[in-house]
Design a protein around this motif. Sequence first.
Motif, PDB file in Angstrom:
ATOM      1  N   VAL A   1       0.976  -1.192   0.075  1.00 11.65           N
ATOM      2  CA  VAL A   1       0.144  -0.066  -0.198  1.00 11.65           C
ATOM      3  C   VAL A   1       0.785   1.067  -0.043  1.00 11.65           C
ATOM      4  CG1 VAL A   1      -1.850   1.186   1.038  1.00 11.65           C
ATOM      5  CG2 VAL A   1      -1.770  -1.280   1.455  1.00 11.65           C
ATOM      6  N   VAL A   2       0.545   2.209  -0.975  1.00 10.78           N
ATOM      7  CA  VAL A   2       1.072   3.434  -0.809  1.00 10.78           C
ATOM      8  C   VAL A   2       0.572   4.477  -0.064  1.00 10.78           C
ATOM      9  CG1 VAL A   2       2.395   5.244  -2.351  1.00 10.78           C
ATOM     10  CG2 VAL A   2       2.505   2.792  -2.850  1.00 10.78           C
ATOM     11  N   TYR A   3       0.798   5.478   0.827  1.00 12.80           N
ATOM     12  CA  TYR A   3       0.194   6.527   1.257  1.00 12.80           C
ATOM     13  C   TYR A   3       1.015   7.828   0.920  1.00 12.80           C
ATOM     14  CZ  TYR A   3      -1.971   3.101   4.285  1.00 12.80           C
ATOM     15  OH  TYR A   3      -2.624   2.085   4.898  1.00 12.80           O
ATOM     16  N   GLY A   4       0.123   9.014   1.049  1.00 12.95           N
ATOM     17  CA  GLY A   4       0.732  10.312   0.691  1.00 12.95           C
ATOM     18  C   GLY A   4       0.037  11.242   1.034  1.00 12.95           C
ATOM     19  N   PRO A   5       0.053  12.428   0.597  1.00 12.98           N
ATOM     20  CA  PRO A   5      -0.609  13.664   0.891  1.00 12.98           C
ATOM     21  C   PRO A   5      -1.801  13.658  -0.247  1.00 12.98           C
ATOM     22  CG  PRO A   5       1.692  14.422   0.658  1.00 12.98           C
ATOM     23  CD  PRO A   5       1.770  13.035   0.445  1.00 12.98           C
ATOM     24  N   ASN A   6      -1.621  13.054  -1.184  1.00 13.61           N
ATOM     25  CA  ASN A   6      -2.874  12.891  -2.141  1.00 13.61           C
ATOM     26  C   ASN A   6      -3.558  11.722  -2.020  1.00 13.61           C
ATOM     27  OD1 ASN A   6      -4.309  14.234  -4.097  1.00 13.61           O
ATOM     28  ND2 ASN A   6      -3.284  13.103  -5.862  1.00 13.61           N
ATOM     29  N   ALA A   7      -3.093  10.693  -1.165  1.00 14.18           N
ATOM     30  CA  ALA A   7      -3.897   9.415  -0.988  1.00 14.18           C
ATOM     31  C   ALA A   7      -3.544   9.063   0.695  1.00 14.18           C
ATOM     32  CB  ALA A   7      -3.371   8.387  -1.836  1.00 14.18           C
ATOM     33  N   PRO A   8      -4.278   9.741   1.620  1.00 15.59           N
ATOM     34  CA  PRO A   8      -3.883   9.638   2.896  1.00 15.59           C
ATOM     35  C   PRO A   8      -4.498   8.292   3.200  1.00 15.59           C
ATOM     36  CG  PRO A   8      -5.748  11.169   2.486  1.00 15.59           C
ATOM     37  CD  PRO A   8      -4.810  11.177   1.249  1.00 15.59           C
ATOM     38  N   GLN A   9      -5.637   7.764   2.700  1.00 16.00           N
ATOM     39  CA  GLN A   9      -6.282   6.304   2.978  1.00 16.00           C
ATOM     40  C   GLN A   9      -5.463   5.264   2.303  1.00 16.00           C
ATOM     41  OE1 GLN A   9      -8.213   6.697   5.270  1.00 16.00           O
ATOM     42  NE2 GLN A   9      -8.664   8.872   5.244  1.00 16.00           N
ATOM     43  N   GLY A  10      -4.446   5.519   1.461  1.00 14.81           N
ATOM     44  CA  GLY A  10      -3.668   4.696   0.912  1.00 14.81           C
ATOM     45  C   GLY A  10      -4.185   3.814  -0.412  1.00 14.81           C
ATOM     46  N   LEU A  11      -3.264   3.593  -1.262  1.00 16.17           N
ATOM     47  CA  LEU A  11      -3.338   3.031  -2.508  1.00 16.17           C
ATOM     48  C   LEU A  11      -2.877   1.573  -2.596  1.00 16.17           C
ATOM     49  CD1 LEU A  11      -2.357   5.965  -4.857  1.00 16.17           C
ATOM     50  CD2 LEU A  11      -4.833   5.155  -4.171  1.00 16.17           C
ATOM     51  N   PRO A  12      -3.860   0.623  -2.347  1.00 16.41           N
ATOM     52  CA  PRO A  12      -3.394  -0.924  -2.404  1.00 16.41           C
ATOM     53  C   PRO A  12      -3.018  -1.146  -3.858  1.00 16.41           C
ATOM     54  CG  PRO A  12      -5.441  -0.452  -1.539  1.00 16.41           C
ATOM     55  CD  PRO A  12      -5.257   0.631  -2.027  1.00 16.41           C
ATOM     56  N   LEU A  13      -1.954  -2.009  -3.911  1.00 13.93           N
ATOM     57  CA  LEU A  13      -1.477  -2.234  -5.251  1.00 13.93           C
ATOM     58  C   LEU A  13      -1.813  -3.845  -5.511  1.00 13.93           C
ATOM     59  CD1 LEU A  13       2.194  -0.771  -4.820  1.00 13.93           C
ATOM     60  CD2 LEU A  13       0.209   0.299  -5.850  1.00 13.93           C
ATOM     61  N   SER A  14      -1.622  -4.367  -6.680  1.00 11.67           N
ATOM     62  CA  SER A  14      -2.038  -5.619  -6.975  1.00 11.67           C
ATOM     63  C   SER A  14      -1.162  -6.698  -6.454  1.00 11.67           C
ATOM     64  CB  SER A  14      -1.733  -5.740  -8.329  1.00 11.67           C
ATOM     65  OG  SER A  14      -0.480  -5.539  -9.066  1.00 11.67           O
ATOM     66  N   VAL A  15      -1.404  -7.738  -6.321  1.00 12.17           N
ATOM     67  CA  VAL A  15      -0.674  -9.057  -5.567  1.00 12.17           C
ATOM     68  C   VAL A  15       0.582  -8.874  -6.332  1.00 12.17           C
ATOM     69  CG1 VAL A  15      -0.575 -11.472  -5.082  1.00 12.17           C
ATOM     70  CG2 VAL A  15      -2.684 -10.234  -4.818  1.00 12.17           C
ATOM     71  N   LEU A  16       0.885  -8.881  -7.466  1.00 13.26           N
ATOM     72  CA  LEU A  16       2.046  -9.293  -8.045  1.00 13.26           C
ATOM     73  C   LEU A  16       2.465  -7.970  -8.746  1.00 13.26           C
ATOM     74  CD1 LEU A  16       1.564 -12.408 -10.142  1.00 13.26           C
ATOM     75  CD2 LEU A  16       2.779 -12.090  -7.879  1.00 13.26           C
ATOM     76  N   LEU A  17       3.560  -7.141  -7.946  1.00 12.36           N
ATOM     77  CA  LEU A  17       3.877  -5.976  -8.401  1.00 12.36           C
ATOM     78  C   LEU A  17       4.698  -5.752  -9.602  1.00 12.36           C
ATOM     79  CD1 LEU A  17       5.472  -4.970  -4.747  1.00 12.36           C
ATOM     80  CD2 LEU A  17       3.054  -4.442  -5.697  1.00 12.36           C
ATOM     81  N   THR A  18       4.582  -4.689 -10.267  1.00  6.67           N
ATOM     82  CA  THR A  18       5.434  -4.185 -11.504  1.00  6.67           C
ATOM     83  C   THR A  18       6.025  -2.885 -11.106  1.00  6.67           C
ATOM     84  OG1 THR A  18       3.579  -3.032 -12.604  1.00  6.67           O
ATOM     85  CG2 THR A  18       3.954  -5.498 -12.985  1.00  6.67           C
TER      86      THR A  18
END
Length: 482
Positions: free
Chosen positions: A450-467
């Motif tokens: 999961v990636v968090y930041g000022p523009n995504a305070p609730q988090g951006l979940p990524l796919s199971v297999l990353l790219t």
Amino acid sequence: MFTIQQIKVIARFRSTVLLASALLLSAFSLSATEQTLSTGWLDETNLIENSTSITASDELFAHELTAIVDAKPLTQTAETSIITMIAFAFLGGLILNIMPCVLPVLGIKLNSMIASSTSSKRSIRLQFFASAAGILTSFWLLATGLLILKFTGKAIGWGIHFQSPIFIGFMVIITALFTANLFGIFEIQLPSRFSTSIASKGNNTTLGHFVQGMFAALLATPCSAPFLGTAVAFALGANVFEMWVVFTSLGLGMALPWLLFALFPGLVSFMPKPGMWMNKVKIIFGLMMLVTTLWLLSLLSPFLGSSTIWILTALLIIFLLYKVGKKHGKNTVIAILAIIVFSSSALLIIGSMTTKHWVTPTVDDISWKPLDQSAINEYVDQGKTVFVDVTANWCIACKANKIGVILQDPVYSTLHQENIIAMKGDWTHPSEKVTNYLKNHQRFGVPLNVVYGPNAPQGLPLSVLLTSDDVMQAIEYAGRAN
């Protein structure tokens, strides 16, 4: 003029799409009637055909998704149906057959298929039906165990049994016995009376094929495959009946190749004819099983210590080579060592000839901080971007993400930047904090990034297999100032 019915949010398999659409409409301060928006306002903000981020949240749950708004009529999206999850589970189970966890068992099965090419169709059917039954039985046992944990309030998740050193030790013993059997150190024989009642002939017993099926399913559980995570997450959050249906579909998907041979036993005739060459091939399969045994043995490192594992590994290899040399002669031992050296060299050469991303040494010197939700919120408030990696030593997909993406540029260099915070949640051992974090993201297994930041305070979940592209896009998007 555009009416409310002309706004549509498109999302991928998200049960929150209706709630997100409602929040989008409420942001426009519109009622659920025939209020309208002017085309001038829409054109001014460039809303149509553009990406829009929507956050749906309450006191216990928050979820952010990115969608495209267009001028097509709004169509109501039903909740995820059990039929869809059955299809996902079936496909996920089928894909498990080609995951590296299961390949050693497929080698054993391939060997038995060749050996049975001269058997009767009835015998072939019985063997493959037994393997399919073993796979289904394993999935039913997993479902039963997870239901018991669920009803007793314990943590549940896909592959959670690999958190137990007792289970891992049991699997090490089983794989070591399979390895020794493939090397011809000993033959597994059942009592003649029992063997006559359940076997076709010799040691090629129905019970043996049943155990192979169960064994393959158990080895598949630390693997994550496409569609699998979605189906398992649905099952673990569903009622008893739906959970049983989904796990049965997983078993049927994984058992499909064996069921095809059982229904059409004539397919075995297309396999090569048995001969002396099979003894050489069994050595190859034995090496594959040995690798699996050593991998399982390495999972005991957090419990027994690295030095103990190295000693046990050395003793196991020396013992097996000694027994193989005594059984087949020193030439076979030399051939095994040559195969190991050749395979290792080939992997290094292939790795150096592939894309530049894989040439970068996979040294994990990233300053990982322990997973802490409150700390994530504080870092985001400070304008920093947080990359969360929830992983486990026994998770093969986690290892693939780490070696192939996280420890490779550009992700590797990005995670070293001052404004990027790397956090790790380790699920190798039972952890209430990590389990709760997974539940908050509607996940019941690893990996989870999961990636968090000022523009995504609730988090951006990524796919199971990353790219690399997905990770970099998420980091760039989350790090933008509001």
